[in-house]
Design a protein around this motif. Structure first.
Motif, PDB file in Angstrom:
ATOM      1  N   UNK A 154       0.835  -1.205   0.000  1.00 15.88           N
ATOM      2  CA  UNK A 154       0.000   0.000   0.000  1.00 15.88           C
ATOM      3  C   UNK A 154       0.873   1.259   0.000  1.00 15.88           C
ATOM      4  N   UNK A 155       1.864   1.301   0.886  1.00 16.62           N
ATOM      5  CA  UNK A 155       2.722   2.484   0.974  1.00 16.62           C
ATOM      6  C   UNK A 155       3.490   2.728  -0.313  1.00 16.62           C
ATOM      7  N   UNK A 156       3.962   1.665  -0.940  1.00 19.19           N
ATOM      8  CA  UNK A 156       4.688   1.816  -2.200  1.00 19.19           C
ATOM      9  C   UNK A 156       3.773   2.417  -3.268  1.00 19.19           C
ATOM     10  N   UNK A 157       2.563   1.904  -3.376  1.00 16.39           N
ATOM     11  CA  UNK A 157       1.621   2.432  -4.363  1.00 16.39           C
ATOM     12  C   UNK A 157       1.206   3.860  -4.016  1.00 16.39           C
ATOM     13  N   UNK A 158       0.935   4.101  -2.725  1.00 14.07           N
ATOM     14  CA  UNK A 158       0.487   5.428  -2.292  1.00 14.07           C
ATOM     15  C   UNK A 158       1.540   6.487  -2.610  1.00 14.07           C
ATOM     16  N   UNK A 159       2.779   6.252  -2.181  1.00 19.77           N
ATOM     17  CA  UNK A 159       3.812   7.265  -2.387  1.00 19.77           C
ATOM     18  C   UNK A 159       4.239   7.374  -3.847  1.00 19.77           C
ATOM     19  N   UNK A 160       4.091   6.310  -4.607  1.00 14.62           N
ATOM     20  CA  UNK A 160       4.346   6.392  -6.038  1.00 14.62           C
ATOM     21  C   UNK A 160       3.358   7.371  -6.684  1.00 14.62           C
ATOM     22  N   UNK A 161       2.084   7.277  -6.299  1.00 19.15           N
ATOM     23  CA  UNK A 161       1.077   8.218  -6.808  1.00 19.15           C
ATOM     24  C   UNK A 161       1.277   9.608  -6.227  1.00 19.15           C
ATOM     25  N   UNK A 162       1.613   9.680  -4.945  1.00 19.73           N
ATOM     26  CA  UNK A 162       1.812  10.974  -4.282  1.00 19.73           C
ATOM     27  C   UNK A 162       2.942  11.758  -4.938  1.00 19.73           C
ATOM     28  N   UNK A 163       4.000  11.063  -5.332  1.00 21.55           N
ATOM     29  CA  UNK A 163       5.158  11.714  -5.945  1.00 21.55           C
ATOM     30  C   UNK A 163       4.990  11.950  -7.449  1.00 21.55           C
ATOM     31  N   UNK A 164       3.888  11.483  -8.018  1.00 22.20           N
ATOM     32  CA  UNK A 164       3.674  11.653  -9.457  1.00 22.20           C
ATOM     33  C   UNK A 164       3.115  13.041  -9.755  1.00 22.20           C
ATOM     34  N   UNK A 165       2.957  13.329 -11.032  1.00 19.89           N
ATOM     35  CA  UNK A 165       2.385  14.613 -11.447  1.00 19.89           C
ATOM     36  C   UNK A 165       0.874  14.633 -11.335  1.00 19.89           C
ATOM     37  N   UNK A 166       0.246  13.477 -11.147  1.00 15.02           N
ATOM     38  CA  UNK A 166      -1.205  13.404 -11.075  1.00 15.02           C
ATOM     39  C   UNK A 166      -1.613  12.681  -9.796  1.00 15.02           C
ATOM     40  N   UNK A 167      -2.014  13.430  -8.798  1.00 15.07           N
ATOM     41  CA  UNK A 167      -2.420  12.846  -7.517  1.00 15.07           C
ATOM     42  C   UNK A 167      -3.908  12.500  -7.483  1.00 15.07           C
ATOM     43  N   UNK A 168      -4.592  12.695  -8.585  1.00 14.56           N
ATOM     44  CA  UNK A 168      -6.034  12.448  -8.635  1.00 14.56           C
ATOM     45  C   UNK A 168      -6.379  11.017  -8.231  1.00 14.56           C
ATOM     46  N   UNK A 169      -5.544  10.047  -8.602  1.00 17.76           N
ATOM     47  CA  UNK A 169      -5.818   8.652  -8.278  1.00 17.76           C
ATOM     48  C   UNK A 169      -5.775   8.378  -6.770  1.00 17.76           C
ATOM     49  N   UNK A 170      -5.170   9.290  -6.001  1.00 13.84           N
ATOM     50  CA  UNK A 170      -5.115   9.104  -4.549  1.00 13.84           C
ATOM     51  C   UNK A 170      -6.479   9.263  -3.894  1.00 13.84           C
ATOM     52  N   UNK A 171      -7.408   9.889  -4.566  1.00  9.33           N
ATOM     53  CA  UNK A 171      -8.733  10.080  -3.968  1.00  9.33           C
ATOM     54  C   UNK A 171      -9.380   8.748  -3.623  1.00  9.33           C
TER      55      UNK A 171
END
Length: 115
Positions: free
Chosen positions: A75-92
């Motif tokens: 979970x943390x790997x996926x979360x921070x991969x999205x958090x560090x990306x240019x599009x955080x929309x998927x984190x919702x």
């Protein structure tokens, strides 16, 4: 004696970085006292005057059940991969619309928080 000046201009390593600030940050991460990089004066490094033993010893995990560790790490790997990306929309998808903050801590039977 710590390294304070480094010249990597036209070196294949320096050519790998498109963003100059990331390049400087990476070099400073390896050489914290670095003051000059590729002939350019760097701003003074941010540091704290802390005794070596003043920081707590890091603990890899606080999981009571080691089997849950792989799920948490995934979970943390996926979360921070999205958090560090240019599009955080998927984190919702990781948040409940009314959530503010939640945490769960469970101590194994027979133990208690001594902190």
């Amino acid at each position: 004696m710590p390294l304070v000046e480094l010249l990597l201009e036209n070196n294949p390593l320096s050519d790998k970085f498109d963003d100059k600030s990331i390049y400087v940050s990476e070099m400073r991460g390896r050489f914290p006292k670095l003051m000059k990089l590729d002939g350019v004066d760097l701003p003074p490094p941010i540091s704290f005057d802390l005794e070596e033993h003043s920081l707590p010893i890091p603990i890899q995990t606080f999981l009571c059940n080691a089997e849950g560790g792989s799920i948490v790490r995934q979970f943390l790997q996926q979360y921070f991969s999205l958090f560090d990306s240019n599009n955080r929309q998927l984190l919702t998808q990781a948040y409940h619309e009314n959530a503010i903050f939640s945490i769960t801590i469970a101590y194994p039977y027979g133990t208690e928080d001594k902190g």
